[in-house]
Scaffold this active site. Structure first.
Site, short mmCIF file in Angstrom:
data_model
loop_
_atom_site.label_atom_id
_atom_site.label_comp_id
_atom_site.label_asym_id
_atom_site.label_seq_id
_atom_site.Cartn_x
_atom_site.Cartn_y
_atom_site.Cartn_z
N GLU A 5 4.37 -18.74 1.02
CA GLU A 5 3.77 -19.64 0.02
C GLU A 5 3.28 -18.90 -1.23
O GLU A 5 2.11 -19.03 -1.62
CB GLU A 5 2.62 -20.45 0.65
CG GLU A 5 3.10 -21.40 1.73
CD GLU A 5 2.05 -22.36 2.25
OE1 GLU A 5 0.85 -22.17 1.97
OE2 GLU A 5 2.43 -23.31 2.95
N GLU B 132 7.30 -24.52 8.17
CA GLU B 132 5.99 -25.10 8.50
C GLU B 132 6.10 -26.61 8.32
O GLU B 132 6.38 -27.07 7.21
CB GLU B 132 4.89 -24.56 7.58
CG GLU B 132 4.45 -23.16 7.90
CD GLU B 132 3.26 -22.71 7.06
OE1 GLU B 132 2.35 -23.52 6.78
OE2 GLU B 132 3.24 -21.52 6.69
O1 AHR Z 1 -0.43 -23.50 8.85
C1 AHR Z 1 -1.64 -23.33 8.17
C2 AHR Z 1 -1.43 -22.77 6.77
O2 AHR Z 1 -0.79 -23.74 5.99
C3 AHR Z 1 -0.55 -21.56 6.67
O3 AHR Z 1 -1.23 -20.37 6.86
C4 AHR Z 1 -0.05 -21.64 5.26
O4 AHR Z 1 1.20 -21.04 5.11
C5 AHR Z 1 -0.06 -23.12 4.95
O5 AHR Z 1 -0.67 -23.39 3.75
#
Ligand code: AHR
Length: 507
Positions: free
Chosen positions: A173, A294
């Site tokens: 990110e 994610e």
């Molecule tokens: O999954 C929780 C967080 O969400 C992770 O660390 C990050 O990559 C995202 O913003």
């Protein structure tokens, strides 16, 4: 009751399903690692301190690949802190989650856990505070056979054979203002390009994922992907997507919540379009694949609590979302949608695995249990094997402000020609009406018999699984299935997720 139809044809296959679509995520965050998968004093813990009950549940979940060690944590992590004698490992401030990192779990411990579960590791390199030099060193430590200082250090730490970690994320990110050492797309694109180049020199067998924008609704989305890929398109194999589904109080209808399935379908398709536009600009025949590394529902335990806590605690309770039956339905629908993009989506990780926005919950010294979202994931991971067939759906639906008319039925079909087994995954998004569904499996064999039929249903959309009632929401048998040649006929309860597996003789 309303009628709907689902038709697939043997000749209209989309792509082989990459089983890495059923990945999960373990971050050094809250109680995901410490007091989650790892709790040395737990009665079920193994000699490395990993909870046996969590290992068993992870196997039952059927996860195929696991992303590690972050997340935001990755952008401040020194991999050297997590190898070598445990007593000598440094305690560090974790700036991502305002916690203290003890480094008692690191590369070797996590690889041991992966072996116990039987899951492929997906590692990441820190492109926040660090860069290409550390990335190439970490890869050399892990994957080089021996005869260099770093590979021999690994051997000295007890791992004679290379760890063989194939899939690597190039940072996390990097467009997010919250990220440790946020970057502009040009800064990140160049670093990703050079890091990928060096990592391939060390180990030409690695697969590399560049960071896409951290969400579809980020102001950076689109321009970020385009600019980053302008730099590193030729060097990387995947571009990442991240998405957390929210039920905003301003529009709290369940149907709008479910419409995020279509929003995320657009996210995938738009990202493919951008990657292909970069390919066109470069006159390249390469087609970049996507890694949705994610994804999950996450909106209740999401109020910046990690920023408020004082005292740099170890393994605090952070992001411990308690999932409802409604969330499980959305997760089921997301899985059907992701399968239906199997031509370009090759990897996906539910975020995360344990305690932190997770399908598995634990109590220290106590039980481990399955949250509601565990079930659709486990069913899909168990039965989706083979090729995805393009579904043709006819179903009444509901009006959505963003997407217009959407069908009540979400479905995917995965067919394994080798075994003759066909798995059908079905979400009835109608909250009030049963669905009378006719399924046609055209050209997929004769003498079809039922292998498995299950539904996930609760009269209460807000039902949750808890330590004292861990199976309030759990799969039940789905009956009322009639099989007649290529046709299946079934009634689906309102607000239900369903899996039907049949097997036929193939010519
Ligand atoms: O999954 C929780 C967080 O969400 C992770 O660390 C990050 O990559 C995202 O913003």
């Amino acid at each position: 009751m309303f009628k709907a139809t689902l038709t697939v044809d043997r000749h209209f296959d989309l792509a082989p399903l990459d089983r890495r679509l059923f990945g999960v995520f373990v971050e050094h965050l809250g109680r995901c690692v410490y007091n989650g998968i790892h709790e040395p004093s737990h009665p079920t813990a193994d000699e490395h301190g990993f909870r046996g009950d969590v290992i068993e549940l992870t196997k039952e979940l059927g996860a195929t690949i696991v992303r590690y060690p972050g997340g935001n944590f990755m952008s401040g992590y020194n991999w050297e802190d997590g190898v070598g004698p445990k007593a000598e490992r440094p305690r560090r401030l974790d700036l991502a989650w305002f916690s203290t990192e003890t480094n008692q779990v690191g590369t070797h411990e996590f690889m041991h856990w992966c072996e116990q579960v039987g899951i492929e590791p997906m590692f990441g390199v820190n492109l926040g505070t660090r860069g290409p030099d550390e990335a190439r060193h970490y890869l050399e430590y892990c994957n080089h056979p021996g005869g260099t200082a770093l590979s021999d250090l690994r051997r000295a730490h007890g791992a004679e054979a290379p760890l063989g970690i194939k899939f690597w994320c190039l940072g996390n990110e990097m467009d997010g203002p919250w990220q440790i050492c946020q970057k502009t797309p040009d800064e990140y694109g160049r670093i990703a390009q050079e890091t990928a180049k060096l990592m391939r020199m060390v180990d030409p067998n690695v697969e590399l994922a560049a960071c896409g924008s951290s969400a579809y609704d980020m102001p950076t989305y689109g321009a970020w992907e385009d600019r980053v890929l302008e730099h590193c398109f030729e060097q990387v194999d995947y571009l990442s997507l991240h998405s957390y589904f929210v039920k905003p109080p301003s529009d709290d209808s369940t149907e709008s919540f479910f419409a995020q399935i279509e929003t995320n379908a657009h996210y995938i398709e738009d990202t493919v379009a951008i990657a292909d536009a970069v390919a066109a600009r470069k006159r390249s025949a390469k087609r970049l694949m996507l890694s949705f590394d994610e994804w999950n529902v996450w909106y209740r335990a999401r109020h910046g609590e990690h920023l408020k806590q004082a005292g740099w605690p170890e393994a605090p309770r952070l992001l411990e979302e308690v999932y409802t039956f409604e969330d499980a339905l959305l997760v089921g629908g997301m899985l059907t949608m992701m399968m239906n993009h199997a031509d370009r989506l090759k990897v996906a990780c539910m975020a995360q695995l344990c305690n932190v926005i997770a399908p598995i919950m634990t109590e220290p010294g106590g039980p481990a249990w399955r949250q509601t979202i565990f079930h659709p994931f486990a069913q899909a991971a168990r039965w989706a094997k083979g090729s995805v067939l393009r579904p043709v759906i006819e179903s009444p639906g509901f009006a959505n402000a963003k997407h217009g008319e959407l069908p009540y039925l979400c479905a995917s079909v995965v067919d394994d020609a080798a075994t003759g087994q066909t798995a059908v995954f079905l979400l009835n998004r109608s909250l009030s009406d049963e669905m009378d569904l006719s399924i046609t499996l055209r050209g997929l064999g004769t003498e079809r018999e039922l292998v498995q039929a299950e539904q996930l249903h609760s009269a209460d959309l807000q039902a949750t699984n808890t330590a004292d009632a861990p199976d309030r929401v759990a799969p039940q048998a789905l009956d009322s299935i009639a099989i007649d040649g290529e046709q299946l006929r079934v009634k689906l309860k309102p607000a239900s997720w369903n899996v039907i597996v049949t097997k036929a003789q193939r010519a």
